[in-house]
Design a protein around this motif. Structure first.
Motif, PDB file in Angstrom:
ATOM      1  N   GLY A   1       0.505  -8.596   0.778  1.00 46.81           N
ATOM      2  CA  GLY A   1      -0.733  -8.863   0.498  1.00 46.81           C
ATOM      3  C   GLY A   1      -1.131  -9.053  -0.842  1.00 46.81           C
ATOM      4  N   ASN A   2      -2.208  -9.507  -0.952  1.00 47.94           N
ATOM      5  CA  ASN A   2      -2.672  -9.217  -2.901  1.00 47.94           C
ATOM      6  C   ASN A   2      -3.033  -7.861  -3.527  1.00 47.94           C
ATOM      7  OD1 ASN A   2      -5.549  -8.675  -2.132  1.00 47.94           O
ATOM      8  ND2 ASN A   2      -5.684 -10.393  -1.839  1.00 47.94           N
ATOM      9  N   GLN A   3      -2.756  -8.273  -4.551  1.00 48.96           N
ATOM     10  CA  GLN A   3      -2.694  -6.609  -5.416  1.00 48.96           C
ATOM     11  C   GLN A   3      -4.446  -5.688  -4.918  1.00 48.96           C
ATOM     12  OE1 GLN A   3      -2.011  -6.645  -9.393  1.00 48.96           O
ATOM     13  NE2 GLN A   3      -3.854  -5.213 -10.083  1.00 48.96           N
ATOM     14  N   LYS A   4      -5.572  -6.090  -4.813  1.00 55.43           N
ATOM     15  CA  LYS A   4      -6.350  -5.850  -3.982  1.00 55.43           C
ATOM     16  C   LYS A   4      -6.020  -5.225  -2.516  1.00 55.43           C
ATOM     17  CE  LYS A   4     -11.460  -6.968  -3.439  1.00 55.43           C
ATOM     18  NZ  LYS A   4     -12.522  -7.821  -3.336  1.00 55.43           N
ATOM     19  N   GLU A   5      -5.428  -6.163  -1.834  1.00 50.81           N
ATOM     20  CA  GLU A   5      -5.863  -5.296  -0.381  1.00 50.81           C
ATOM     21  C   GLU A   5      -4.344  -4.453  -0.625  1.00 50.81           C
ATOM     22  OE1 GLU A   5      -6.261 -10.011   1.791  1.00 50.81           O
ATOM     23  OE2 GLU A   5      -4.085  -9.278   0.566  1.00 50.81           O
ATOM     24  N   ALA A   6      -3.701  -4.265  -1.514  1.00 57.45           N
ATOM     25  CA  ALA A   6      -2.407  -3.623  -2.172  1.00 57.45           C
ATOM     26  C   ALA A   6      -2.697  -2.126  -1.948  1.00 57.45           C
ATOM     27  CB  ALA A   6      -1.415  -3.902  -2.547  1.00 57.45           C
ATOM     28  N   LEU A   7      -4.364  -2.257  -3.082  1.00 64.41           N
ATOM     29  CA  LEU A   7      -4.973  -0.979  -3.077  1.00 64.41           C
ATOM     30  C   LEU A   7      -5.677   0.470  -2.369  1.00 64.41           C
ATOM     31  CD1 LEU A   7      -5.634   0.991  -6.243  1.00 64.41           C
ATOM     32  CD2 LEU A   7      -7.390  -0.495  -6.828  1.00 64.41           C
ATOM     33  N   ARG A   8      -6.151  -0.965  -1.190  1.00 62.79           N
ATOM     34  CA  ARG A   8      -7.073  -1.175  -0.686  1.00 62.79           C
ATOM     35  C   ARG A   8      -6.395  -0.023   0.583  1.00 62.79           C
ATOM     36  NH1 ARG A   8      -9.390  -4.639   1.183  1.00 62.79           N
ATOM     37  NH2 ARG A   8     -10.482  -5.720  -0.402  1.00 62.79           N
ATOM     38  N   TRP A   9      -5.596  -0.260   0.724  1.00 61.36           N
ATOM     39  CA  TRP A   9      -4.440   0.039   1.529  1.00 61.36           C
ATOM     40  C   TRP A   9      -3.881   1.506   1.314  1.00 61.36           C
ATOM     41  CZ3 TRP A   9      -0.177   2.563   2.040  1.00 61.36           C
ATOM     42  CH2 TRP A   9       0.728   2.952   3.841  1.00 61.36           C
ATOM     43  N   ILE A  10      -3.368   1.786  -0.031  1.00 58.32           N
ATOM     44  CA  ILE A  10      -2.972   2.506  -0.433  1.00 58.32           C
ATOM     45  C   ILE A  10      -4.222   4.015  -0.785  1.00 58.32           C
ATOM     46  CG2 ILE A  10      -2.144   4.062  -2.905  1.00 58.32           C
ATOM     47  CD1 ILE A  10      -0.787   1.283  -3.261  1.00 58.32           C
ATOM     48  N   VAL A  11      -5.461   3.516  -1.083  1.00 58.48           N
ATOM     49  CA  VAL A  11      -6.173   4.100  -1.338  1.00 58.48           C
ATOM     50  C   VAL A  11      -6.977   5.164   0.338  1.00 58.48           C
ATOM     51  CG1 VAL A  11      -8.753   5.070  -1.857  1.00 58.48           C
ATOM     52  CG2 VAL A  11      -7.136   3.844  -3.179  1.00 58.48           C
ATOM     53  N   ASP A  12      -6.836   3.734   1.703  1.00 55.41           N
ATOM     54  CA  ASP A  12      -7.397   4.434   2.616  1.00 55.41           C
ATOM     55  C   ASP A  12      -6.353   5.563   3.328  1.00 55.41           C
ATOM     56  OD1 ASP A  12      -9.509   3.121   1.754  1.00 55.41           O
ATOM     57  OD2 ASP A  12      -9.254   1.957   3.429  1.00 55.41           O
ATOM     58  N   TYR A  13      -5.081   4.274   3.418  1.00 55.72           N
ATOM     59  CA  TYR A  13      -4.445   5.302   4.130  1.00 55.72           C
ATOM     60  C   TYR A  13      -3.215   6.623   3.299  1.00 55.72           C
ATOM     61  CZ  TYR A  13      -5.469   1.673   7.056  1.00 55.72           C
ATOM     62  OH  TYR A  13      -5.666   1.191   7.575  1.00 55.72           O
ATOM     63  N   GLN A  14      -3.251   6.650   1.894  1.00 52.47           N
ATOM     64  CA  GLN A  14      -2.806   7.603   1.451  1.00 52.47           C
ATOM     65  C   GLN A  14      -3.170   8.819  -0.020  1.00 52.47           C
ATOM     66  OE1 GLN A  14       1.282   8.658   1.255  1.00 52.47           O
ATOM     67  NE2 GLN A  14      -0.478   9.882   0.449  1.00 52.47           N
ATOM     68  N   LEU A  15      -4.561   7.511  -0.156  1.00 52.98           N
ATOM     69  CA  LEU A  15      -5.012   8.823  -1.370  1.00 52.98           C
ATOM     70  C   LEU A  15      -6.219   9.283  -1.217  1.00 52.98           C
ATOM     71  CD1 LEU A  15      -4.738   7.057  -5.097  1.00 52.98           C
ATOM     72  CD2 LEU A  15      -3.179   8.284  -3.900  1.00 52.98           C
ATOM     73  N   SER A  16      -7.013   8.374  -0.481  1.00 53.74           N
ATOM     74  CA  SER A  16      -8.244   9.252   0.199  1.00 53.74           C
ATOM     75  C   SER A  16      -8.474  10.276   1.028  1.00 53.74           C
ATOM     76  CB  SER A  16      -9.447   7.595   0.895  1.00 53.74           C
ATOM     77  OG  SER A  16      -9.742   7.384  -0.691  1.00 53.74           O
ATOM     78  N   PRO A  17      -7.066   9.979   2.339  1.00 53.61           N
ATOM     79  CA  PRO A  17      -7.900  11.018   3.700  1.00 53.61           C
ATOM     80  C   PRO A  17      -7.402  12.434   3.583  1.00 53.61           C
ATOM     81  CG  PRO A  17      -6.114   9.198   4.304  1.00 53.61           C
ATOM     82  CD  PRO A  17      -6.760   8.839   2.894  1.00 53.61           C
ATOM     83  N   SER A  18      -7.093  12.776   2.981  1.00 55.03           N
ATOM     84  CA  SER A  18      -7.204  14.390   2.796  1.00 55.03           C
ATOM     85  C   SER A  18      -8.082  14.755   1.354  1.00 55.03           C
ATOM     86  CB  SER A  18      -5.552  15.235   2.142  1.00 55.03           C
ATOM     87  OG  SER A  18      -5.891  16.158   2.451  1.00 55.03           O
ATOM     88  N   VAL A  19      -8.548  14.137   0.742  1.00 56.59           N
ATOM     89  CA  VAL A  19      -9.598  14.244  -0.161  1.00 56.59           C
ATOM     90  C   VAL A  19     -10.997  13.804   0.415  1.00 56.59           C
ATOM     91  CG1 VAL A  19     -10.242  13.324  -2.404  1.00 56.59           C
ATOM     92  CG2 VAL A  19      -7.641  13.718  -2.146  1.00 56.59           C
ATOM     93  N   LEU A  20     -11.005  13.174   1.040  1.00 56.45           N
ATOM     94  CA  LEU A  20     -12.266  12.688   2.006  1.00 56.45           C
ATOM     95  C   LEU A  20     -12.563  13.766   2.672  1.00 56.45           C
ATOM     96  CD1 LEU A  20     -12.379   8.721   1.284  1.00 56.45           C
ATOM     97  CD2 LEU A  20     -13.656  10.150  -0.233  1.00 56.45           C
ATOM     98  N   ILE A  21     -11.823  14.265   3.135  1.00 58.11           N
ATOM     99  CA  ILE A  21     -12.148  14.849   4.415  1.00 58.11           C
ATOM    100  C   ILE A  21     -12.031  16.436   3.714  1.00 58.11           C
ATOM    101  CG2 ILE A  21     -10.791  16.020   6.598  1.00 58.11           C
ATOM    102  CD1 ILE A  21      -9.566  12.914   6.665  1.00 58.11           C
ATOM    103  N   ARG A  22     -11.060  17.199   3.043  1.00 57.22           N
ATOM    104  CA  ARG A  22     -11.781  18.817   3.099  1.00 57.22           C
ATOM    105  C   ARG A  22     -12.710  18.243   1.613  1.00 57.22           C
ATOM    106  NH1 ARG A  22      -6.496  18.648  -1.930  1.00 57.22           N
ATOM    107  NH2 ARG A  22      -7.304  18.009  -3.392  1.00 57.22           N
ATOM    108  N   SER A  23     -13.297  17.440   1.157  1.00 54.75           N
ATOM    109  CA  SER A  23     -14.237  17.817   0.426  1.00 54.75           C
ATOM    110  C   SER A  23     -15.994  17.556   1.523  1.00 54.75           C
ATOM    111  CB  SER A  23     -14.689  15.885  -0.686  1.00 54.75           C
ATOM    112  OG  SER A  23     -13.570  16.149  -0.932  1.00 54.75           O
ATOM    113  N   ALA A  24     -15.800  16.661   2.521  1.00 52.73           N
ATOM    114  CA  ALA A  24     -16.773  16.679   3.503  1.00 52.73           C
ATOM    115  C   ALA A  24     -16.597  18.219   4.184  1.00 52.73           C
ATOM    116  CB  ALA A  24     -16.412  15.751   4.494  1.00 52.73           C
ATOM    117  N   LEU A  25     -15.639  18.768   4.451  1.00 51.32           N
ATOM    118  CA  LEU A  25     -15.701  19.834   5.532  1.00 51.32           C
ATOM    119  C   LEU A  25     -16.218  20.776   4.206  1.00 51.32           C
ATOM    120  CD1 LEU A  25     -15.294  22.060   7.160  1.00 51.32           C
ATOM    121  CD2 LEU A  25     -13.241  22.649   6.263  1.00 51.32           C
ATOM    122  N   CYS A  26     -16.098  20.706   2.766  1.00 52.79           N
ATOM    123  CA  CYS A  26     -16.354  22.154   2.218  1.00 52.79           C
ATOM    124  C   CYS A  26     -18.044  21.750   2.392  1.00 52.79           C
ATOM    125  CB  CYS A  26     -15.837  21.327   0.623  1.00 52.79           C
ATOM    126  SG  CYS A  26     -16.123  23.057  -0.556  1.00 52.79           S
TER     127      CYS A  26
END
Length: 290
Positions: free
Chosen positions: A60-85
């Motif tokens: 995929g392209n650079q924009k799609e690559a960034l979306r994949w990394i954020v959604d599947y690597q960076l965001s999950p734990s960060v967003l979920i723990r923030s929502a729980l807090c």
């Protein structure tokens, strides 16, 4: 000025989610104010260029690559723990809790969300606090006390007790993202000290690494190591409970990758084809002072 790269990447993940998603797991308007345009672009570029570290078979392209990394690597734990807090803070506000303590606050934005409802204490190392203040020059700040505290020092509690913190007031404390970088003994001492100076009914919310590893957690550990921030410690549930018992803290909520949050459910209903899933190997805990 020295920066905590792990905290900065977490800030980037929250800012990206805020900018790019119509339905959000964690609403964070302040994230886009705390990160600079230059940092946002730099981190986005570096991440997208490293797509094959995260996903060797990606196409995929650079924009799609960034979306994949954020959604599947960076965001999950960060967003979920923030929502729980956020859920925990809101529950404590209903109990007339007047104090929120954010330990190792980094670039969290809870202080700005809740500053009009409770006294907020942002606690981190001097260099992080100084940098945070610079970022907040154009943000309305009221009822927030920044405390430069090194939690690794034996007498760190004195700095808190010398502030406007009141031991006889109900409190809620966040230790999110902190347990990873402390040894078992250091984490136990920290919890024991906090518990000693909180009244009954006060709560702590934190996350920790379990022994159930996943590809996401292994890559997170590798990223932390690259930033010279080694993730040191994992826990079994039994080990954690033993520590909490010693600190007169009882578990009132404990979740793993099967965690259910209303905001996560709503997000995944909207983005059915690209859901965000909590990573295996990370657990979330809410404990109450007995």
């Amino acid at each position: 000025m020295e920066q905590n790269m792990t905290a900065l990447v977490s800030l980037f993940a929250r800012a990206y989610h805020q900018k790019e998603k119509e339905v959000k797991i964690f609403e964070d308007d302040f994230s886009t104010k705390l990160i600079t345009d230059k940092e946002y672009k730099m981190i986005g570029l570096n991440m997208s260029q490293g797509i094959h570290f995260f996903n060797p078979n990606f196409k995929g392209n650079q924009k799609e690559a960034l979306r994949w990394i954020v959604d599947y690597q960076l965001s999950p734990s960060v967003l979920i723990r923030s929502a729980l807090c956020k859920e925990v803070i809101d529950e404590m506000l209903e109990k007339e809790c007047k104090q929120y303590l954010d330990f190792a606050s980094g670039y969290d934005s809870f202080a700005y969300m809740y500053q009009h409802k409770m006294k907020v204490f942002e606690i981190d190392k001097q260099e992080v606090i100084d940098d945070k203040k610079q970022r907040c020059k154009n943000v309305d700040i009221k009822n927030i006390q920044f405390l430069s505290i090194d939690l690794g020092k034996d007498n760190w509690i004195n700095r808190l007790l010398e502030s406007s913190y009141q031991e006889n007031q109900l409190s809620v404390c966040s230790l999110l993202g902190l347990s990873y970088y402390l040894t078992h003994d250091q984490f136990k001492r920290l919890l024991k000290e906090i518990s000693r100076h909180m009244i009954k009914g006060s709560r702590l919310v934190f996350d920790y690494l379990s022994y159930q590893e996943s590809d996401e957690t292994r890559k997170s550990e590798a990223l932390a190591k690259e930033a010279n921030e080694t993730m040191r410690t994992k826990y079994s549930f039994e080990q954690l409970k033993e520590i909490l018992d010693l600190c007169h803290l009882k578990i009132v909520r404990h979740d793993d990758y099967r965690i259910t949050l209303d905001s996560l459910i709503h997000y995944n209903e909207y983005y059915k084809d690209k859901p965000i899933i909590a990573p295996k190997g990370v657990c979330y805990c809410v404990a109450e002072k007995e």
